[in-house]
Motif scaffolding. Sequence first.
Motif, short mmCIF file in Angstrom:
data_model
loop_
_atom_site.label_atom_id
_atom_site.label_comp_id
_atom_site.label_asym_id
_atom_site.label_seq_id
_atom_site.Cartn_x
_atom_site.Cartn_y
_atom_site.Cartn_z
N VAL A 1 0.77 -1.27 0.06
CA VAL A 1 -0.06 -0.03 0.03
C VAL A 1 0.84 1.12 0.01
O VAL A 1 0.85 2.18 -0.69
N VAL A 2 1.86 1.38 0.81
CA VAL A 2 3.02 2.38 0.83
C VAL A 2 3.63 2.59 -0.24
O VAL A 2 3.73 3.57 -1.01
N LYS B 1 -12.85 1.39 -5.40
CA LYS B 1 -12.99 2.67 -4.75
C LYS B 1 -12.14 3.10 -3.63
O LYS B 1 -11.55 4.36 -3.42
N LYS B 2 -12.03 2.12 -2.70
CA LYS B 2 -11.22 2.22 -1.55
C LYS B 2 -9.71 2.44 -1.89
O LYS B 2 -9.04 3.31 -1.39
N LEU B 3 -9.50 1.79 -2.73
CA LEU B 3 -7.98 1.87 -3.27
C LEU B 3 -7.65 3.10 -3.95
O LEU B 3 -6.44 3.64 -3.88
N PHE B 4 -8.58 3.69 -4.77
CA PHE B 4 -8.35 4.72 -5.45
C PHE B 4 -8.29 6.01 -4.37
O PHE B 4 -7.36 6.80 -4.49
N GLN B 5 -8.90 6.14 -3.25
CA GLN B 5 -9.03 7.05 -2.01
C GLN B 5 -7.69 6.81 -1.48
O GLN B 5 -6.62 7.78 -1.24
N ILE B 6 -7.17 5.59 -1.25
CA ILE B 6 -5.97 5.14 -0.58
C ILE B 6 -4.68 5.77 -1.11
O ILE B 6 -3.87 6.37 -0.69
N LEU B 7 -4.47 4.81 -2.44
CA LEU B 7 -3.36 5.30 -3.28
C LEU B 7 -3.35 6.51 -3.80
O LEU B 7 -2.41 7.35 -3.80
N VAL B 8 -4.31 6.86 -4.74
CA VAL B 8 -4.11 7.96 -5.42
C VAL B 8 -4.22 9.39 -4.76
O VAL B 8 -3.40 9.91 -4.87
N LEU B 9 -5.60 9.56 -4.21
CA LEU B 9 -5.55 10.53 -3.26
C LEU B 9 -4.68 10.74 -2.22
O LEU B 9 -4.42 11.60 -1.78
N GLY B 10 -4.38 9.60 -1.57
CA GLY B 10 -3.45 9.52 -0.50
C GLY B 10 -2.04 10.13 -1.02
O GLY B 10 -1.59 10.79 -0.29
#
Lengths: 229, 58
Positions: free
Chosen positions: A129-130, B4-13
């Motif tokens: 993830v990181v 959708k969660k991956l987009f938020q965590i990876l891209v937006l994060g």
Amino acid sequence: MGEAWAFRARVEHDAALRFTRLVGAISEFDPDSPAIALMRRAATDEERHARLCTELSAAYGQSVEATLLPPPVDIAPAQLGRRQAVLYEVVAACCITETESVATLATLLVERAEPRVRTVLHEIARDEVVHGRMGWAHLAREATQVDVSFLSAWIPVMFSGTVDDDLFAEPVPEAETEELLRHGVLPHSQKREVFVRTLLDVVLPGLETFGVDAGPGRTWLEQRQSGTP
Amino acid sequence: MLFKKLFQILVLGGAVVGTNTACTTRAEAQTAAKKGMKDGGMAADAGAQAAAGGVKGW
């Protein structure tokens, strides 16, 4: 099963070498970038992942040493300048490949894997993830400083280099058995579904978020799905 | 839901991580790139793709 884990061991080892090289490259033109520290840590993570995958591979009777290849080659097109080449490599390695890895790992963790396999999947997923996020962080930062639109035309090349050609072909029956899930491997059709959904819902919208036209990437995917060469 | 969660965590994060610490303006950086790097503003020739590739993963 051992072959799948041996392949992953090699992928993780290659990633460690790549991230180590990228730390030096990014430091040359953007020494204040947060991606530098993240990549340094990622290189260490990937070596640990390689060891975990090697151990699982051995448990399945597959030697990783026999499958090791020379260090990863420079994947960026020769005509790109240094800074563009680094961005190309970060997008290919992190925004695409690490993002796909996170989706694969998250999907596998929903299934009932063997305890030893599950432990490894969980540990690797936490780090990946990181690693995915650091790629998007680098792209986001570069998009505030330089023109990143050149990436658009190269996205299909990156996609082609990410998967084997047979991902969109009809699978052999052995590649479809749900038994694979217990050992941390996605059946062929599920692997293809995860790959496609990740491109459509994460990677391509992500690229658009930072000003990279996703049109060529979408066309590549449509052609693969329709069987057009 | 997962994606959708991956987009938020990876891209937006990632956007938060990457842009919160950006300390140079786009114009400043582009000027520096043109002075010090040969890639300042040069477009890629995607027709010559023989040496380009991607990265295999899981």
